[in-house]
Design a protein around this motif. Structure first.
Motif, mmCIF file in Angstrom:
data_model
loop_
_atom_site.group_PDB
_atom_site.id
_atom_site.type_symbol
_atom_site.label_atom_id
_atom_site.label_comp_id
_atom_site.label_asym_id
_atom_site.label_seq_id
_atom_site.Cartn_x
_atom_site.Cartn_y
_atom_site.Cartn_z
ATOM 1 N N SER A 105 0.827 -1.212 0.000
ATOM 2 C CA SER A 105 0.000 0.000 0.000
ATOM 3 C C SER A 105 0.856 1.254 0.000
ATOM 4 O O SER A 105 0.555 2.230 -0.696
ATOM 5 N N THR A 106 1.920 1.236 0.775
ATOM 6 C CA THR A 106 2.800 2.397 0.858
ATOM 7 C C THR A 106 3.497 2.635 -0.477
ATOM 8 O O THR A 106 3.479 3.748 -1.009
ATOM 9 N N SER B 135 10.677 13.165 0.566
ATOM 10 C CA SER B 135 9.543 12.511 1.240
ATOM 11 C C SER B 135 9.657 10.999 1.135
ATOM 12 O O SER B 135 9.409 10.274 2.109
ATOM 13 N N TRP B 136 10.036 10.505 -0.034
ATOM 14 C CA TRP B 136 10.186 9.064 -0.234
ATOM 15 C C TRP B 136 11.202 8.492 0.752
ATOM 16 O O TRP B 136 10.950 7.471 1.389
ATOM 17 N N GLU B 137 12.327 9.161 0.889
ATOM 18 C CA GLU B 137 13.368 8.682 1.811
ATOM 19 C C GLU B 137 12.877 8.674 3.251
ATOM 20 O O GLU B 137 13.128 7.726 3.999
ATOM 21 N N ARG B 138 12.144 9.708 3.638
ATOM 22 C CA ARG B 138 11.607 9.765 5.004
ATOM 23 C C ARG B 138 10.556 8.675 5.218
ATOM 24 O O ARG B 138 10.478 8.076 6.298
ATOM 25 N N TYR C 18 2.090 5.769 -2.816
ATOM 26 C CA TYR C 18 2.997 6.901 -3.035
ATOM 27 C C TYR C 18 3.314 7.053 -4.518
ATOM 28 O O TYR C 18 3.246 8.147 -5.075
ATOM 29 N N ILE C 19 3.656 5.939 -5.156
ATOM 30 C CA ILE C 19 4.024 5.983 -6.569
ATOM 31 C C ILE C 19 2.860 6.470 -7.419
ATOM 32 O O ILE C 19 3.041 7.294 -8.327
ATOM 33 N N SER C 20 1.659 6.011 -7.135
ATOM 34 C CA SER C 20 0.488 6.438 -7.908
ATOM 35 C C SER C 20 0.244 7.932 -7.765
ATOM 36 O O SER C 20 -0.024 8.631 -8.751
ATOM 37 N N LEU C 21 0.339 8.430 -6.542
ATOM 38 C CA LEU C 21 0.160 9.872 -6.329
ATOM 39 C C LEU C 21 1.260 10.679 -7.018
ATOM 40 O O LEU C 21 0.999 11.716 -7.626
ATOM 41 N N GLU C 22 2.485 10.165 -6.939
ATOM 42 C CA GLU C 22 3.608 10.869 -7.566
ATOM 43 C C GLU C 22 3.449 10.904 -9.088
ATOM 44 O O GLU C 22 3.636 11.945 -9.711
ATOM 45 N N LEU C 23 3.083 9.772 -9.691
ATOM 46 C CA LEU C 23 2.903 9.724 -11.144
ATOM 47 C C LEU C 23 1.766 10.625 -11.610
ATOM 48 O O LEU C 23 1.804 11.162 -12.710
ATOM 49 N N ALA C 24 0.768 10.785 -10.761
ATOM 50 C CA ALA C 24 -0.370 11.640 -11.108
ATOM 51 C C ALA C 24 -0.065 13.122 -10.908
ATOM 52 O O ALA C 24 -0.922 13.972 -11.149
ATOM 53 N N GLY C 25 1.160 13.442 -10.462
ATOM 54 C CA GLY C 25 1.535 14.844 -10.272
ATOM 55 C C GLY C 25 1.142 15.400 -8.929
ATOM 56 O O GLY C 25 1.178 16.616 -8.723
ATOM 57 N N GLY C 26 0.771 14.515 -7.993
ATOM 58 C CA GLY C 26 0.298 14.968 -6.691
ATOM 59 C C GLY C 26 1.325 15.690 -5.843
ATOM 60 O O GLY C 26 0.954 16.391 -4.904
ATOM 61 N N PHE C 27 2.597 15.518 -6.156
ATOM 62 C CA PHE C 27 3.634 16.160 -5.341
ATOM 63 C C PHE C 27 4.382 17.245 -6.104
ATOM 64 O O PHE C 27 5.392 17.759 -5.624
ATOM 65 N N ASP C 28 3.908 17.568 -7.288
ATOM 66 C CA ASP C 28 4.549 18.637 -8.060
ATOM 67 C C ASP C 28 4.362 19.974 -7.342
ATOM 68 O O ASP C 28 3.350 20.207 -6.671
ATOM 69 N N HIS C 29 5.318 20.832 -7.506
ATOM 70 C CA HIS C 29 5.239 22.211 -7.008
ATOM 71 C C HIS C 29 5.087 22.305 -5.491
ATOM 72 O O HIS C 29 4.404 23.199 -4.993
ATOM 73 N N SER C 30 5.685 21.361 -4.779
ATOM 74 C CA SER C 30 5.646 21.487 -3.322
ATOM 75 C C SER C 30 7.014 21.131 -2.758
ATOM 76 O O SER C 30 7.764 20.351 -3.334
#
Length: 196
Positions: free
Chosen positions: A147-148, A171-174, A152-164
């Protein structure tokens, strides 16, 4: 009659490449016929329909990802293995988004049982040997890790972490650190209290 050189293997390989180019949902027998410059009916001697084609692409992606994961995990345990596996999944998703989406497709139980899908669970369980969890908690931990990673990968691919800030890599490392800490300090389940 199909054009010379069109084989089931070449069709699947072309489907895998097409999935990465246009997205897994965009893969159809018609799209592949255009790629091979043949008529659609000529491909039906190799695949039954678009669903059959997508299943074959899924099997290909699962096998490819399992092979990469096994290679990355060789000789690693615990935190190092956890990070190695997460990195393989994340790198694969970024390099091959269509294949990654294919690897998430639900297969019918018979096909799933003979696919590389069970290898993924075995690889995750191999990581957990370094965390000393019992078999029941391993099931929960495999679900947590999956799930983790996939969330995370799905949100990242969808651009969920862009511009932040901080960026997605930090965040991935943490998150990997937090997941490792949780697995090392897995909560014990207290039996329910009975009536006094």
């Amino acid at each position: 009659m199909t054009r010379a050189g069109v084989t089931p293997e070449r069709l699947v390989r072309a489907g895998v490449e097409l999935a990465d180019e246009v997205g897994f949902d965009g893969v159809t027998v018609s799209a592949l016929a255009r790629r091979f410059d043949v008529k659609v009916p000529s491909l039906y001697s190799h695949v039954r329909n678009s669903q059959d084609l997508k299943t074959r692409i899924t099997l290909y992606a699962l096998e490819e990802l399992a092979d990469r994961s096994a290679a990355a995990l060789a000789g690693r345990a615990g935190r190092d293995a956890l990070i190695a596996l997460g990195t393989v999944y994340r790198d694969y998703a970024h390099a091959h988004p269509g294949r990654y989406a294919a690897a998430r497709m639900r297969l019918d139980p018979r096909t799933a049982a003979t696919s590389a899908g069970p290898r993924h669970s075995q690889l995750m369980r191999a990581i957990l040997l370094g965390y000393r969890l019992d078999s029941t908690d391993q099931v929960h931990a495999v679900r947590l890790i999956g799930s983790t990673f996939h969330g995370y990968i799905s949100l990242e691919l969808a651009g969920g972490f862009d511009h932040s800030d901080p960026g997605p890599q930090e965040s991935w490392e943490r998150i990997m650190d937090a997941l490792d800490a949780l697995l090392r300090n897995w909560p014990t389940r207290q039996p329910p209290e009975g009536p006094s």
